[in-house]
Design a protein around this motif. Structure first.
Motif, PDB file in Angstrom:
ATOM      1  N   VAL A 133      -5.072  10.758  -7.676  1.00  0.00           N
ATOM      2  CA  VAL A 133      -6.117  10.891  -8.692  1.00  0.00           C
ATOM      3  C   VAL A 133      -6.190  12.305  -9.264  1.00  0.00           C
ATOM      4  O   VAL A 133      -7.038  12.581 -10.118  1.00  0.00           O
ATOM      5  CB  VAL A 133      -7.497  10.465  -8.131  1.00  0.00           C
ATOM      6  N   LYS A 134      -5.330  13.198  -8.822  1.00  0.00           N
ATOM      7  CA  LYS A 134      -5.336  14.564  -9.334  1.00  0.00           C
ATOM      8  C   LYS A 134      -4.983  14.578 -10.828  1.00  0.00           C
ATOM      9  O   LYS A 134      -4.363  13.644 -11.349  1.00  0.00           O
ATOM     10  CB  LYS A 134      -4.357  15.425  -8.553  1.00  0.00           C
ATOM     11  N   ALA A 135      -5.336  15.651 -11.507  1.00  0.00           N
ATOM     12  CA  ALA A 135      -5.231  15.716 -12.970  1.00  0.00           C
ATOM     13  C   ALA A 135      -3.810  15.538 -13.468  1.00  0.00           C
ATOM     14  O   ALA A 135      -3.575  14.901 -14.501  1.00  0.00           O
ATOM     15  CB  ALA A 135      -5.805  17.042 -13.469  1.00  0.00           C
ATOM     16  N   GLU A 136      -2.827  16.106 -12.761  1.00  0.00           N
ATOM     17  CA  GLU A 136      -1.454  16.068 -13.263  1.00  0.00           C
ATOM     18  C   GLU A 136      -0.743  14.741 -12.974  1.00  0.00           C
ATOM     19  O   GLU A 136       0.383  14.529 -13.437  1.00  0.00           O
ATOM     20  CB  GLU A 136      -0.644  17.226 -12.677  1.00  0.00           C
ATOM     21  N   SER A 137      -1.367  13.861 -12.223  1.00  0.00           N
ATOM     22  CA  SER A 137      -0.733  12.577 -11.909  1.00  0.00           C
ATOM     23  C   SER A 137      -0.650  11.701 -13.157  1.00  0.00           C
ATOM     24  O   SER A 137      -1.649  11.509 -13.860  1.00  0.00           O
ATOM     25  CB  SER A 137      -1.530  11.832 -10.833  1.00  0.00           C
ATOM     26  N   PRO A 138       0.518  11.118 -13.448  1.00  0.00           N
ATOM     27  CA  PRO A 138       0.643  10.228 -14.613  1.00  0.00           C
ATOM     28  C   PRO A 138       0.079   8.844 -14.367  1.00  0.00           C
ATOM     29  O   PRO A 138       0.122   7.990 -15.259  1.00  0.00           O
ATOM     30  CB  PRO A 138       2.156  10.171 -14.845  1.00  0.00           C
ATOM     31  N   THR A 139      -0.449   8.615 -13.147  1.00  0.00           N
ATOM     32  CA  THR A 139      -1.057   7.317 -12.854  1.00  0.00           C
ATOM     33  C   THR A 139      -2.483   7.461 -12.345  1.00  0.00           C
ATOM     34  O   THR A 139      -3.002   6.582 -11.669  1.00  0.00           O
ATOM     35  CB  THR A 139      -0.211   6.550 -11.809  1.00  0.00           C
ATOM     36  N   ASN A 140      -3.141   8.578 -12.660  1.00  0.00           N
ATOM     37  CA  ASN A 140      -4.547   8.690 -12.279  1.00  0.00           C
ATOM     38  C   ASN A 140      -5.385   7.777 -13.182  1.00  0.00           C
ATOM     39  O   ASN A 140      -4.893   7.256 -14.184  1.00  0.00           O
ATOM     40  CB  ASN A 140      -5.018  10.153 -12.304  1.00  0.00           C
ATOM     41  N   PRO A 188       0.825  -1.211   0.000  1.00  0.00           N
ATOM     42  CA  PRO A 188       0.000   0.000   0.000  1.00  0.00           C
ATOM     43  C   PRO A 188       0.859   1.262   0.000  1.00  0.00           C
ATOM     44  O   PRO A 188       1.820   1.387   0.748  1.00  0.00           O
ATOM     45  CB  PRO A 188      -0.803  -0.139   1.296  1.00  0.00           C
ATOM     46  N   GLY A 189       0.495   2.199  -0.875  1.00  0.00           N
ATOM     47  CA  GLY A 189       1.242   3.438  -0.990  1.00  0.00           C
ATOM     48  C   GLY A 189       2.335   3.405  -2.038  1.00  0.00           C
ATOM     49  O   GLY A 189       3.048   4.388  -2.204  1.00  0.00           O
ATOM     50  N   TRP A 190       2.458   2.310  -2.766  1.00  0.00           N
ATOM     51  CA  TRP A 190       3.382   2.237  -3.900  1.00  0.00           C
ATOM     52  C   TRP A 190       2.538   2.325  -5.166  1.00  0.00           C
ATOM     53  O   TRP A 190       1.600   1.556  -5.360  1.00  0.00           O
ATOM     54  CB  TRP A 190       4.186   0.942  -3.869  1.00  0.00           C
ATOM     55  N   SER A 191       2.865   3.246  -6.033  1.00  0.00           N
ATOM     56  CA  SER A 191       2.039   3.496  -7.215  1.00  0.00           C
ATOM     57  C   SER A 191       2.310   2.462  -8.309  1.00  0.00           C
ATOM     58  O   SER A 191       3.315   1.742  -8.288  1.00  0.00           O
ATOM     59  CB  SER A 191       2.311   4.895  -7.776  1.00  0.00           C
ATOM     60  N   ILE A 192       1.426   2.437  -9.261  1.00  0.00           N
ATOM     61  CA  ILE A 192       1.644   1.690 -10.501  1.00  0.00           C
ATOM     62  C   ILE A 192       2.613   2.496 -11.366  1.00  0.00           C
ATOM     63  O   ILE A 192       2.910   3.658 -11.062  1.00  0.00           O
ATOM     64  CB  ILE A 192       0.288   1.465 -11.225  1.00  0.00           C
ATOM     65  N   ARG A 193       3.151   1.894 -12.418  1.00  0.00           N
ATOM     66  CA  ARG A 193       4.024   2.612 -13.351  1.00  0.00           C
ATOM     67  C   ARG A 193       3.228   3.029 -14.589  1.00  0.00           C
ATOM     68  O   ARG A 193       2.398   2.252 -15.085  1.00  0.00           O
ATOM     69  CB  ARG A 193       5.212   1.744 -13.747  1.00  0.00           C
TER      70      ARG A 193
END
Length: 521
Positions: A147-154, A114-119
C-alpha cells in the motif's frame, strides 16, 4: 436553499419579457445556476462492500451457531437479502479480493494465492465508478500488493480516490498507511478503527453530495486472535470439552507458530467476530442518522471459509479454508438496501464475489470492461426475479510451482523492490514482520498448467477435481441440493453430468490461461 428554489418560478415569470441583457435577466440566470449547483442531481445508490477475513459460513448467529453473538448480521439477515449459497472466488484471501475488484477469476492476472499481487493493467470497480462520478475509498486489509505510495498496485493506483489500508491483516491498534504515507498506528480495536475511517470518508462524500463506493475489508477474525475484555467476557462459558482439543496458530507474543487449547482460541476468535459485528452496527446507525441508509447498498461476505484454527466446531460442510469443498468457499452473504429490498428474503441462487463488479456497474449505470468477466450481475436476484443462475461458477487453485519452479525463472511482472510491504504484522513471514508480494509474466502454457484443485458449480451439481491432496486426479460429483455435506460421490453413477461439466470446466480454464498470457491487455 429552499427559499432560492421557491423564488425561481416567480423570478422566471417576471423576467420573461425583460431585455436580453438586462440586470433582472442576468440576476435570474445567476439564481438558476446557483440552485442547480446546490441541488443533489445524483440519486444513484451508494455502495459499501464489507468483508470479514477468514469468516466462514457457519460462524454467524443467523446460520445457527450455538455460541457466537452476531446481532447486527442477524438483523441484516432478517431485514435484507440473505444469500444462502454465496461463495468466495477462491478458498484463500488475496485471490478472492482480486475477484471482488475485477469481476474476474484471479488466475487471469496471476493472483494465485495469498502474497501474489494483482497486475496494474487490471480494471477495477473503483476505476469504473470513479469515472462514473463516484468517490471511491478503501479501508482495512488490502493484500493485493503493497500500500506504499510507490507501489503500482496500491489502492489509489487501482482506482480508489483515497485509502487507509494495510498490506495484509491487522489486530488491535492497527498500523495503516494513509494514501501511501508511512505506517501510522491508530489506537483502538481493529474493526472499530476501520469503520471510524470509513465514516470520515462518507462524511466527505456527503458534504460534496457525491455518491460513494466504500470497500471495507476487516482484519478480523484472522489469526492470531485478540479481543476487548467486554467481548471476551461474552465467551467465558464455552464448553469445557473444547479445552481438551488443541490447535496450531500464530502466537500473539512471538509471531511464530504455537499450540494452544481450542477453548482459549475460540474465546478470542469469537470476541473478534462480535467486535466486527458491532462495528458494522455503528456504520448502519451512522447511515440511518444521516439519512443515507435507504439508498445505500451494503454487501457483507467472507473472503474464504473458516481456517483450521476455528476447530470445525459447528460447520455442516466438508473442508475448510484452502480447500475446494463447501467449507473452504461457501461464506456468509448478505445484502441490505432498504430502498430496493423492503422486506427480508432468502435466496438460494448461487452467487460469488466475482458478481460484485458487474452488479454494481448495472446498478450505477456504468459499463463493464471489454474483457472476459467471470461474474454476472445479480441485480435480478436483488429484485427477486432470478431463481436460477444462467451460467456456472468456476474455482481453481493454480499450481504455483509451475511459475516459481520454472527454469529459466520468469520475469517479475513488477520490480521486486516495489513488491516489498511496509505495514507491520504480528505474524512472522519469511523471517520478517511485513508482507511482500509476487507476480510473474507467465511461462509458455502446457498441459501441466491445467492442474490444481478445481471446481465447476452448476445450479445443482458441483464437480470437484483434485479436491484432496491425498487423492490427486480424483473426480467427484455432488448434488448440493440433496447433499450439502458432499458425502456421496455421483461421478460414476451420473457420468453424463460429469462429462458435461468436465468439458465446460476445461473450456473455462483455457479462457483463463489466455488471460494469464496477457491477451486481454
Amino acid at each position: 436553499m429552499n427559499d432560492a428554489f421557491l423564488s425561481i418560478p416567480h423570478a422566471l415569470a417576471s423576467v420573461a419579457n425583460s431585455e436580453p441583457h438586462s440586470p433582472a435577466r442576468l440576476s435570474v440566470l445567476a439564481l438558476v445556476l446557483l440552485a442547480a449547483s446546490l441541488c443533489p442531481a445524483d440519486d444513484r445508490p451508494c455502495f459499501i462492500l464489507l468483508m470479514g477475513d477468514d469468516h466462514g459460513w457457519s460462524e454467524t448467529g443467523y446460520n445457527g451457531h450455538p455460541y457466537l453473538q452476531t446481532p447486527v448480521l442477524d438483523e441484516m439477515a432478517r431485514s435484507g437479502l440473505r444469500l444462502d449459497h454465496f461463495y468466495s472466488g477462491h478458498p484463500s484471501c488475496s485471490p478472492t479480493r482480486g475477484s471482488v475488484l475485477t469481476g474476474r477469476h484471479p488466475n487471469r492476472y496471476g493472483t494465485f494465492s495469498p502474497g501474489w499481487s494483482i497486475r496494474p493493467k487490471e480494471i477495477t470497480i473503483a476505476h469504473l465508478l470513479s469515472k462514473g462520478g463516484y468517490r471511491c475509498g478503501h479501508f482495512g486489509k488490502w493484500h493485493l500488493g503493497p500500500v506504499k505510495a510507490e507501489s503500482p498496485t496500491n489502492p489509489r493506483a487501482m482506482g480508489f480516490d483515497e485509502y487507509v489500508s494495510h498490506d495484509n491483516f491487522y489486530e488491535m491498534n492497527p498500523p495503516f498507511s494513509r494514501n501511501g504515507g508511512p505506517p501510522e498506528t491508530i489506537q483502538g480495536e481493529g474493526s472499530e478503527v476501520t469503520i471510524d475511517e470509513t465514516i470520515k470518508f462518507i462524511e466527505r462524500a456527503r458534504a460534496d453530495e457525491t455518491p460513494f463506493l466504500a470497500v471495507v475489508w476487516f482484519g478480523s477474525p484472522h489469526e492470531p486472535y485478540s479481543g476487548l475484555d467486554k467481548d471476551l467476557a461474552l465467551y467465558d462459558d464455552l464448553p469445557q470439552s473444547l479445552a481438551e482439543r488443541t490447535v496450531r496458530l500464530t502466537s500473539m507474543e512471538t509471531g511464530k507458530q504455537t499450540t494452544r487449547p481450542l477453548r482459549e482460541v475460540l474465546r478470542e476468535r469469537y470476541a473478534e467476530i462480535t467486535a466486527m459485528d458491532r462495528s458494522i452496527g455503528t456504520l448502519r446507525d451512522y447511515l440511518a442518522d444521516k439519512g443515507l441508509r435507504d439508498n445505500t447498498l451494503i454487501w457483507y461476505c467472507g473472503d474464504n471459509g473458516s481456517p483450521r484454527s476455528s476447530g470445525r466446531v459447528t460447520t455442516p460442510f466438508r473442508g475448510e479454508k484452502g480447500l475446494m469443498y463447501e467449507g473452504g468457499i461457501r461464506v456468509p452473504g448478505l445484502i441490505e438496501w432498504p430502498a430496493r429490498i423492503a422486506t427480508g428474503r432468502v435466496s438460494e441462487v448461487n452467487s460469488v464475489t466475482s458478481d460484485m463488479l458487474p452488479t454494481l456497474c448495472e446498478l450505477a449505470g456504468v459499463q463493464t470492461p471489454d474483457r472476459p468477466l467471470d461474474g454476472i450481475s445479480v441485480a435480478a436476484v436483488i429484485d427477486g426475479k432470478m431463481t436460477r443462475r444462467p451460467k456456472p461458477i468456476c474455482f481453481w487453485a493454480y499450481p504455483t510451482k509451475r511459475v516459481t519452479g520454472a527454469r529459466p525463472k520468469p520475469k517479475p511482472y513488477i520490480a521486486p523492490a516495489l513488491q516489498e510491504g511496509t505495514t507491520p504484522l504480528v505474524k512472522e513471514m519469511a523471517g520478517k514482520l511485513t508482507r511482500s508480494f509476487n507476480n510473474f509474466h507467465q511461462p509458455e502454457i502446457s498441459e501441466a498448467d491445467y492442474a490444481g484443485p478445481r471446481v465447476i458449480l452448476d445450479n445443482r451439481y458441483k464437480l470437484v477435481v483434485d479436491g484432496s491432496a491425498k487423492n490427486p486426479m480424483n473426480v467427484e460429483l455432488f448434488d448440493l441440493h440433496a447433499d450439502r455435506e458432499e458425502a456421496t460421490n455421483l461421478a460414476r453413477s451420473n457420468a453424463e453430468v460429469t462429462e458435461r461439466l468436465s468439458g465446460q470446466l476445461r473450456s473455462w480454464q483455457t479462457s483463463v490461461l489466455n488471460s494469464l498470457q496477457e491477451t486481454d491487455y
